[in-house]
Design a protein around this motif. Structure first.
Motif, PDB file in Angstrom:
ATOM      1  N   LYS A  29       0.859  -1.181   0.000  1.00  0.00           N
ATOM      2  CA  LYS A  29       0.000   0.000   0.000  1.00  0.00           C
ATOM      3  C   LYS A  29       0.894   1.229   0.000  1.00  0.00           C
ATOM      4  CE  LYS A  29      -3.792   2.224   2.590  1.00  0.00           C
ATOM      5  NZ  LYS A  29      -4.755   2.224   1.467  1.00  0.00           N
ATOM      6  N   LEU A  30       0.507   2.239  -0.739  1.00  0.00           N
ATOM      7  CA  LEU A  30       1.335   3.436  -0.829  1.00  0.00           C
ATOM      8  C   LEU A  30       1.076   4.371   0.343  1.00  0.00           C
ATOM      9  CD1 LEU A  30       1.169   4.362  -4.625  1.00  0.00           C
ATOM     10  CD2 LEU A  30       2.632   2.718  -3.442  1.00  0.00           C
ATOM     11  N   MET A  31       2.122   4.666   1.072  1.00  0.00           N
ATOM     12  CA  MET A  31       2.060   5.616   2.172  1.00  0.00           C
ATOM     13  C   MET A  31       3.296   6.505   2.110  1.00  0.00           C
ATOM     14  SD  MET A  31      -0.789   4.993   3.634  1.00  0.00           S
ATOM     15  CE  MET A  31      -0.620   5.934   5.146  1.00  0.00           C
ATOM     16  N   PRO A  32       3.162   7.785   1.700  1.00  0.00           N
ATOM     17  CA  PRO A  32       1.924   8.480   1.365  1.00  0.00           C
ATOM     18  C   PRO A  32       1.345   8.005   0.026  1.00  0.00           C
ATOM     19  CG  PRO A  32       3.793   9.870   0.843  1.00  0.00           C
ATOM     20  CD  PRO A  32       4.344   8.662   1.547  1.00  0.00           C
ATOM     21  N   PRO A  33       0.041   8.187  -0.146  1.00  0.00           N
ATOM     22  CA  PRO A  33      -0.603   7.725  -1.374  1.00  0.00           C
ATOM     23  C   PRO A  33      -0.340   8.682  -2.531  1.00  0.00           C
ATOM     24  CG  PRO A  33      -2.204   8.798   0.032  1.00  0.00           C
ATOM     25  CD  PRO A  33      -0.923   8.742   0.818  1.00  0.00           C
ATOM     26  N   ALA A  34      -0.672   8.234  -3.726  1.00  0.00           N
ATOM     27  CA  ALA A  34      -0.629   9.116  -4.893  1.00  0.00           C
ATOM     28  C   ALA A  34      -1.675  10.213  -4.695  1.00  0.00           C
ATOM     29  CB  ALA A  34      -0.916   8.328  -6.162  1.00  0.00           C
ATOM     30  N   PRO A  35      -1.287  11.477  -4.683  1.00  0.00           N
ATOM     31  CA  PRO A  35      -2.214  12.537  -4.279  1.00  0.00           C
ATOM     32  C   PRO A  35      -3.420  12.697  -5.191  1.00  0.00           C
ATOM     33  CG  PRO A  35      -0.168  13.466  -5.137  1.00  0.00           C
ATOM     34  CD  PRO A  35       0.059  12.004  -4.965  1.00  0.00           C
ATOM     35  N   ARG A  36      -3.284  12.341  -6.465  1.00  0.00           N
ATOM     36  CA  ARG A  36      -4.411  12.483  -7.387  1.00  0.00           C
ATOM     37  C   ARG A  36      -5.165  11.172  -7.594  1.00  0.00           C
ATOM     38  NH1 ARG A  36      -1.565  14.988 -12.536  1.00  0.00           N
ATOM     39  NH2 ARG A  36       0.265  13.906 -11.695  1.00  0.00           N
ATOM     40  N   GLY A  37      -4.781  10.121  -6.851  1.00  0.00           N
ATOM     41  CA  GLY A  37      -5.401   8.823  -7.046  1.00  0.00           C
ATOM     42  C   GLY A  37      -4.914   8.117  -8.296  1.00  0.00           C
ATOM     43  N   ARG A  38      -3.965   8.737  -8.970  1.00  0.00           N
ATOM     44  CA  ARG A  38      -3.414   8.174 -10.207  1.00  0.00           C
ATOM     45  C   ARG A  38      -2.331   9.123 -10.686  1.00  0.00           C
ATOM     46  NH1 ARG A  38      -4.758   4.587 -14.180  1.00  0.00           N
ATOM     47  NH2 ARG A  38      -4.208   5.082 -16.328  1.00  0.00           N
ATOM     48  N   VAL A  39      -1.333   8.607 -11.335  1.00  0.00           N
ATOM     49  CA  VAL A  39      -0.391   9.427 -12.078  1.00  0.00           C
ATOM     50  C   VAL A  39      -0.756   9.272 -13.555  1.00  0.00           C
ATOM     51  CG1 VAL A  39       2.015   9.814 -12.690  1.00  0.00           C
ATOM     52  CG2 VAL A  39       1.421   9.131 -10.360  1.00  0.00           C
TER      53      VAL A  39
END
Length: 337
Positions: free
Chosen positions: A163-173
């Motif tokens: 799991k990404l922590m921190p996550p991708a800020p836009r929910g996607r690149v």
């Protein structure tokens, strides 16, 4: 990219032996040039990837993009292309999420499977299976960017609890995929936001979108025009710049011939040739600003192209190329505002 045709440069950071300079100076000057392009209206800075290149072709695009991100504020940044089979998908997804945060949401990515057996061998990747590995990679990274906790057991990757922590800020690149064969186009249609590649392959991309039930109105294309530039005196520009673009042509041509894995002439490279034959070949296209405007407007009427990537010629100090880029910025870019 703002719903209009925009322009940027691709930076491969080559340091050919015949023009060799200290790498620190080359990198610093190239970063200065990329930063300057933002100030005059270019909207993209793109970094490709190759390995084992005698001319120092950039092997670490994500590291380089972080450096460009720190120097710029608005310009879009991305790989063009990163060689996906050479990365672990969890590490790649996390590094890209962090880079997107550092750049303020300016990261876009173009990926492909690569075409040189020597590169995959150096990373312990089986050349003949890199396409299937890419498929697993794409499933994993897109799920991670979407915020999922991923358990995966595949042919190439196996892990639990990613799991990404921190996550991708836009929910996607934003993701573009390059390639030319039918399977590559299927990947574009399934996973990507758009296609990265030559204009000749765009009809196949649109066919793949239609076959996948996707709206053609959502099609997006980014085109590498690495042998295209503008000059008020094309003949003088040919004399000054042809040796540098000749190096680009010959190196791509030799690489493409190594394993003949492209299926098409991806860079319009005709293989190794003499400088005089290169000048006469028409590969290096030098236009006046008026001709360039006509060319790109014609391209935009025929296909959903949103961004053009030109090439910074290797071996030429960026300061000597800057007048050509400045002419493009002053006289071509405003026609697409």
């Amino acid at each position: 990219m703002n719903g209009k045709l925009t322009f940027g440069y691709l930076y491969d950071f080559r340091n050919p032996p015949q023009w060799h300079r200290p790498a620190e100076a080359l990198y610093a000057e190239t970063l200065d040039f990329a930063t300057w392009t933002e100030s005059v209206g270019f909207t993209g800075a793109w970094v490709p990837e190759h390995h084992l290149a005698e001319d120092g072709y950039m092997p670490s695009p994500l590291v380089t993009l972080a450096a460009i991100a720190a120097r710029t504020k608005t310009i879009r940044l991305g790989t063009a292309v990163a060689l996906a089979p050479l990365y672990h998908p969890v590490r790649f997804a996390q590094d890209c999420a962090v880079l997107d945060i550092l750049s303020g949401g300016r990261l876009d990515l173009a990926l492909a499977i690569g075409y040189r057996r020597r590169e995959t061998a150096a990373f312990g990747v089986e050349f003949g299976k890199r396409g299937r590995q890419f498929d697993e990679f794409l499933e994993i990274v897109t799920r991670l960017w979407a915020g999922e906790t991923v358990d995966y057991a595949g042919q190439f990757f196996s892990f639990t609890g990613a799991k990404l922590m921190p996550p991708a800020p836009r929910g996607r690149v934003p993701l573009y995929i390059g390639g030319f064969v039918a399977k590559a186009m299927e990947r574009v249609a399934q996973y990507a936001d758009g296609y990265f590649g030559n204009v000749e392959a765009v009809p196949a991309y649109l066919e793949a979108l239609a076959a996948a039930g996707k709206e053609l109105s959502a099609a997006k294309v980014r085109v590498p025009e690495l042998f295209t530039l503008v000059a008020r005196d094309p003949e003088a520009a040919m004399t000054e710049l042809a040796p540098h673009f000749h190096h680009v042509n010959n190196s791509y041509g030799l690489w493409a011939a190594e394993d003949q894995a492209l299926g098409v002439d991806t860079m319009r490279a005709l293989g190794a040739m003499s400088l005089e034959d290169f000048k006469a070949s028409g590969i290096l296209r030098i236009y006046t600003p008026e001709q360039a405007i006509e060319l790109f407007k014609g391209m935009a009427t025929k296909m959903p192209v949103e961004h053009i990537m030109m090439g910074l010629p290797p071996g030429l100090p960026p300061a000597k190329f800057q007048p050509y880029a400045e002419l493009f910025a002053k006289e071509v870019i405003p026609a697409f505002g």
